[in-house]
Motif scaffolding. Structure first.
Motif, PDB file in Angstrom:
ATOM      1  N   GLU A   7       0.864  -1.183   0.000  1.00  0.00           N
ATOM      2  CA  GLU A   7       0.000   0.000   0.000  1.00  0.00           C
ATOM      3  C   GLU A   7       0.895   1.226   0.000  1.00  0.00           C
ATOM      4  OE1 GLU A   7      -1.104   0.997   4.546  1.00  0.00           O
ATOM      5  OE2 GLU A   7      -2.072  -0.796   3.759  1.00  0.00           O
ATOM      6  N   ARG A   8       0.302   2.380  -0.271  1.00  0.00           N
ATOM      7  CA  ARG A   8       1.069   3.622  -0.269  1.00  0.00           C
ATOM      8  C   ARG A   8       1.452   3.956   1.160  1.00  0.00           C
ATOM      9  NH1 ARG A   8       0.200   8.852   0.926  1.00  0.00           N
ATOM     10  NH2 ARG A   8       1.406  10.390  -0.210  1.00  0.00           N
ATOM     11  N   ILE A   9       2.714   4.295   1.349  1.00  0.00           N
ATOM     12  CA  ILE A   9       3.200   4.693   2.667  1.00  0.00           C
ATOM     13  C   ILE A   9       3.853   6.052   2.507  1.00  0.00           C
ATOM     14  CG2 ILE A   9       4.764   4.143   4.557  1.00  0.00           C
ATOM     15  CD1 ILE A   9       4.226   1.233   3.981  1.00  0.00           C
ATOM     16  N   GLU A  10       3.349   7.010   3.310  1.00  0.00           N
ATOM     17  CA  GLU A  10       3.827   8.379   3.231  1.00  0.00           C
ATOM     18  C   GLU A  10       5.337   8.433   3.447  1.00  0.00           C
ATOM     19  OE1 GLU A  10       2.706  12.657   5.260  1.00  0.00           O
ATOM     20  OE2 GLU A  10       1.363  10.960   5.494  1.00  0.00           O
ATOM     21  N   LYS A  11       6.011   9.206   2.632  1.00  0.00           N
ATOM     22  CA  LYS A  11       7.458   9.428   2.674  1.00  0.00           C
ATOM     23  C   LYS A  11       8.268   8.176   2.354  1.00  0.00           C
ATOM     24  CE  LYS A  11       7.048  13.129   6.019  1.00  0.00           C
ATOM     25  NZ  LYS A  11       7.361  13.602   7.358  1.00  0.00           N
ATOM     26  N   LEU A  12       7.612   7.137   1.809  1.00  0.00           N
ATOM     27  CA  LEU A  12       8.339   5.921   1.454  1.00  0.00           C
ATOM     28  C   LEU A  12       8.087   5.516   0.012  1.00  0.00           C
ATOM     29  CD1 LEU A  12      10.305   3.907   2.636  1.00  0.00           C
ATOM     30  CD2 LEU A  12       8.387   2.535   3.392  1.00  0.00           C
ATOM     31  N   GLY A  13       6.821   5.418  -0.406  1.00  0.00           N
ATOM     32  CA  GLY A  13       6.556   5.058  -1.795  1.00  0.00           C
ATOM     33  C   GLY A  13       5.130   4.611  -2.028  1.00  0.00           C
ATOM     34  N   GLN A  14       4.853   4.275  -3.294  1.00  0.00           N
ATOM     35  CA  GLN A  14       3.529   3.842  -3.724  1.00  0.00           C
ATOM     36  C   GLN A  14       3.432   2.318  -3.697  1.00  0.00           C
ATOM     37  OE1 GLN A  14       1.021   5.905  -4.477  1.00  0.00           O
ATOM     38  NE2 GLN A  14       2.286   7.718  -4.171  1.00  0.00           N
ATOM     39  N   MET A  15       2.211   1.824  -3.835  1.00  0.00           N
ATOM     40  CA  MET A  15       1.985   0.389  -3.877  1.00  0.00           C
ATOM     41  C   MET A  15       2.750  -0.230  -5.047  1.00  0.00           C
ATOM     42  SD  MET A  15      -1.472  -1.797  -4.668  1.00  0.00           S
ATOM     43  CE  MET A  15      -2.425  -1.141  -3.362  1.00  0.00           C
ATOM     44  N   GLY A  16       3.417  -1.334  -4.796  1.00  0.00           N
ATOM     45  CA  GLY A  16       4.132  -2.053  -5.838  1.00  0.00           C
ATOM     46  C   GLY A  16       5.586  -1.659  -5.991  1.00  0.00           C
ATOM     47  N   GLU A  17       6.013  -0.589  -5.379  1.00  0.00           N
ATOM     48  CA  GLU A  17       7.407  -0.166  -5.480  1.00  0.00           C
ATOM     49  C   GLU A  17       8.288  -1.043  -4.595  1.00  0.00           C
ATOM     50  OE1 GLU A  17       8.253   3.955  -4.814  1.00  0.00           O
ATOM     51  OE2 GLU A  17       6.557   4.599  -6.034  1.00  0.00           O
ATOM     52  N   VAL A  18       9.478  -1.303  -5.098  1.00  0.00           N
ATOM     53  CA  VAL A  18      10.480  -2.005  -4.304  1.00  0.00           C
ATOM     54  C   VAL A  18      11.376  -0.930  -3.708  1.00  0.00           C
ATOM     55  CG1 VAL A  18      12.405  -3.630  -4.348  1.00  0.00           C
ATOM     56  CG2 VAL A  18      10.397  -4.026  -5.802  1.00  0.00           C
ATOM     57  N   VAL A  19      11.404  -0.882  -2.372  1.00  0.00           N
ATOM     58  CA  VAL A  19      12.173   0.149  -1.689  1.00  0.00           C
ATOM     59  C   VAL A  19      13.133  -0.492  -0.697  1.00  0.00           C
ATOM     60  CG1 VAL A  19      10.409   1.941  -1.937  1.00  0.00           C
ATOM     61  CG2 VAL A  19      10.381   0.468   0.057  1.00  0.00           C
ATOM     62  N   SER A  20      14.158   0.247  -0.362  1.00  0.00           N
ATOM     63  CA  SER A  20      15.128  -0.211   0.616  1.00  0.00           C
ATOM     64  C   SER A  20      14.839   0.494   1.941  1.00  0.00           C
ATOM     65  CB  SER A  20      16.536   0.121   0.127  1.00  0.00           C
ATOM     66  OG  SER A  20      17.484  -0.309   1.064  1.00  0.00           O
ATOM     67  N   VAL A  21      14.660  -0.301   2.993  1.00  0.00           N
ATOM     68  CA  VAL A  21      14.392   0.240   4.327  1.00  0.00           C
ATOM     69  C   VAL A  21      15.325  -0.414   5.331  1.00  0.00           C
ATOM     70  CG1 VAL A  21      11.960   0.750   3.848  1.00  0.00           C
ATOM     71  CG2 VAL A  21      12.595  -1.464   4.798  1.00  0.00           C
ATOM     72  N   LYS A  22      15.410   0.182   6.499  1.00  0.00           N
ATOM     73  CA  LYS A  22      16.230  -0.411   7.559  1.00  0.00           C
ATOM     74  C   LYS A  22      15.564  -1.709   8.028  1.00  0.00           C
ATOM     75  CE  LYS A  22      18.439   3.765   9.033  1.00  0.00           C
ATOM     76  NZ  LYS A  22      18.888   4.589  10.144  1.00  0.00           N
ATOM     77  N   PRO A  23      16.361  -2.701   8.363  1.00  0.00           N
ATOM     78  CA  PRO A  23      15.799  -4.001   8.758  1.00  0.00           C
ATOM     79  C   PRO A  23      14.833  -3.922   9.944  1.00  0.00           C
ATOM     80  CG  PRO A  23      18.159  -4.197   8.401  1.00  0.00           C
ATOM     81  CD  PRO A  23      17.825  -2.741   8.299  1.00  0.00           C
ATOM     82  N   GLY A  24      15.123  -3.089  10.924  1.00  0.00           N
ATOM     83  CA  GLY A  24      14.240  -2.974  12.085  1.00  0.00           C
ATOM     84  C   GLY A  24      12.876  -2.422  11.714  1.00  0.00           C
ATOM     85  N   TYR A  25      12.845  -1.432  10.813  1.00  0.00           N
ATOM     86  CA  TYR A  25      11.587  -0.842  10.363  1.00  0.00           C
ATOM     87  C   TYR A  25      10.759  -1.891   9.635  1.00  0.00           C
ATOM     88  CZ  TYR A  25       8.455   2.480   7.982  1.00  0.00           C
ATOM     89  OH  TYR A  25       7.360   3.160   7.511  1.00  0.00           O
TER      90      TYR A  25
END
Length: 190
Positions: A7-25
């Motif tokens: 799903e869309r997450i504010e300040k992170l990206g839209q649905m379907g996007e592959v993003v890099s996040v910290k493992p704890g998050y």
């Protein structure tokens, strides 16, 4: 860690996007709340197979949120709390208090949907954001007051209502300062 957003997450990206996040998050928030899944080859294939269904569900939830937002738009809720003469609350107003009050007014929301940028610890009118869907949010006004009468006065005046003796003290202090300045000026001219 690479994840696919469900799903869309504010300040992170839209649905379907592959993003890099910290493992704890990812481990503590995105994966348990099913907002994302690990970006493995099998998960990417599964997501592409389910994409149409996920987008349809998201669109349906968004439409429902838009309907609810029209009801909440411009809503003002009053919370009666004990406070000192300076307007400082004994305690604070939290997201649970706001969610319960909005629910009593006719629209059911969860406390996780209420976003407080700062803790409400004073009397007066405070703007609060309610996130109904990742793409739909609405602002409401929280009126913290000592009594129902004071809440009504605050709504009419557009801010915190101070007690009359506080106003008298401020006027008296201002008059004393003015007299001191006049006396000082008169002494310096002599």
């Amino acid at each position: 860690m690479q994840v696919v957003l469900l799903e869309r997450i504010e300040k992170l990206g839209q649905m379907g996007e592959v993003v890099s996040v910290k493992p704890g998050y990812a481990r503590n928030f995105l994966l348990p709340k099913q907002k994302a899944m690990r970006a493995t080859k099998a998960n990417l294939e599964h997501f592409e197979n389910q994409r149409v269904q996920l987008e349809a569900d998201n669109l349906k939830r968004r439409d429902e949120a838009v309907k609810v937002s029209s009801t909440l738009e411009g809503l003002t809720v009053s919370l009666i709390r004990q406070a000192g003469d300076s307007g400082q609350l004994y305690g604070s107003v939290n997201t649970r208090d706001i969610a319960e009050t909005v629910t009593k007014s006719g629209v059911t929301i969860d406390r996780s949907q209420v976003v407080l940028n700062k803790v409400i610890k004073t009397l007066g009118l405070h703007d609060v954001k309610v996130v109904l869907h990742p793409e739909v949010s609405v602002d409401i006004v929280v009126n913290a007051a000592r009594s129902a009468e004071e809440a009504e006065l605050q709504l009419r005046s557009g801010g915190k209502v101070t007690s009359s003796h506080e106003d008298d003290d401020v006027v008296d202090e201002a008059e004393e300062v003015t007299e001191e300045v006049v006396e000082t000026a008169a002494e310096s001219e002599e």
